[in-house]
Design a protein around this motif. Structure first.
Motif, PDB file in Angstrom:
ATOM      1  N   ARG A 109     -31.177  29.541  13.854  1.00 30.37           N
ATOM      2  CA  ARG A 109     -32.474  29.756  13.220  1.00 30.37           C
ATOM      3  C   ARG A 109     -33.354  28.532  13.374  1.00 30.37           C
TER       4      ARG A 109
ATOM      5  N   GLY B  82     -32.102  27.991   6.658  1.00 30.40           N
ATOM      6  CA  GLY B  82     -32.080  29.103   5.719  1.00 30.40           C
ATOM      7  C   GLY B  82     -32.126  30.430   6.456  1.00 30.40           C
ATOM      8  N   ALA B  83     -31.678  31.486   5.765  1.00 33.09           N
ATOM      9  CA  ALA B  83     -31.647  32.810   6.381  1.00 33.09           C
ATOM     10  C   ALA B  83     -33.048  33.402   6.533  1.00 33.09           C
ATOM     11  N   HIS B  84     -34.034  32.891   5.773  1.00 32.79           N
ATOM     12  CA  HIS B  84     -35.398  33.417   5.862  1.00 32.79           C
ATOM     13  C   HIS B  84     -36.179  32.843   7.045  1.00 32.79           C
ATOM     14  N   TYR B  85     -35.616  31.870   7.768  1.00 39.38           N
ATOM     15  CA  TYR B  85     -36.281  31.326   8.959  1.00 39.38           C
ATOM     16  C   TYR B  85     -36.042  32.253  10.144  1.00 39.38           C
ATOM     17  N   ALA B  86     -36.886  32.146  11.144  1.00 37.98           N
ATOM     18  CA  ALA B  86     -36.809  33.025  12.319  1.00 37.98           C
ATOM     19  C   ALA B  86     -35.545  32.742  13.132  1.00 37.98           C
ATOM     20  N   ARG B  87     -34.963  33.811  13.680  1.00 35.58           N
ATOM     21  CA  ARG B  87     -33.785  33.678  14.540  1.00 35.58           C
ATOM     22  C   ARG B  87     -34.251  33.265  15.941  1.00 35.58           C
TER      23      ARG B  87
ATOM     24  N   TRP C  20     -26.297  24.480   5.618  1.00 36.21           N
ATOM     25  CA  TRP C  20     -26.903  24.662   6.937  1.00 36.21           C
ATOM     26  C   TRP C  20     -26.812  23.355   7.718  1.00 36.21           C
TER      27      TRP C  20
ATOM     28  N   SER D 282     -25.537  28.338   9.996  1.00 38.69           N
ATOM     29  CA  SER D 282     -24.778  28.309   8.750  1.00 38.69           C
ATOM     30  C   SER D 282     -23.467  27.547   8.969  1.00 38.69           C
TER      31      SER D 282
END
Length: 141
Positions: A38, A42-47, A66, A79
């Motif tokens: 990413r 964080g999981a809300h950031y773009a892949r 992270w 992650s």
């Protein structure tokens, strides 16, 4: 005065080198499963990309769960739960030393390793054979 400025500059360069050395150090890890990389921690950031299981990655630093990574030319965040740190074991490389010497070479020995010179005993005399002036294969008379 110039000497003090010179010493101050050298001190500044040494300080900068000491600070930048740990920042460039990276730890080696491997992915345990397919892993999304990413753009931020964080999981809300773009892949950015997905790495396959077993991919070798370099860890730069981690924040919470992270880690900043670099793998296959991709720099991003992954992650830490799906990364397994590994120790880099480099094989020992043994290179034989090949020495080519001429056939008449004899290694030099220091003077203290030589045995003292002892005269050889005289050789026993050879039995006297008469000299023939005849061609070979013909007996002498």
């Amino acid at each position: 005065m110039n000497f003090r400025i010179f010493l101050a500059l050298i001190g500044a360069f040494v300080g900068l080198a000491a600070l930048s050395a740990p920042a460039s150090a990276a730890t080696v890890a491997h992915t345990t499963t397919s892993l999304n990389v990413r753009s931020g921690p964080g999981a809300h950031y773009a892949r950015i990309a997905t790495l396959p299981a077993g991919q070798r990655v370099e860890l730069y630093h981690c924040e919470d769960s992270w880690c900043s990574i670099r793998a296959a030319g991709i720099h991003g965040w992954a992650s830490a739960s799906y990364l397994e740190r590994s120790h880099v074991v480099r094989p020992v490389i043994v290179q034989p030393q090949i020495v080519i010497r001429p056939p008449h070479y004899r290694p030099h020995r220091p003077h203290w390793s030589h045995k003292p010179h002892r005269p050889r005993p005289p050789k026993p005399p050879r039995p006297h054979k008469p000299q023939c002036k005849i061609a070979p294969g013909f007996p002498c008379k």
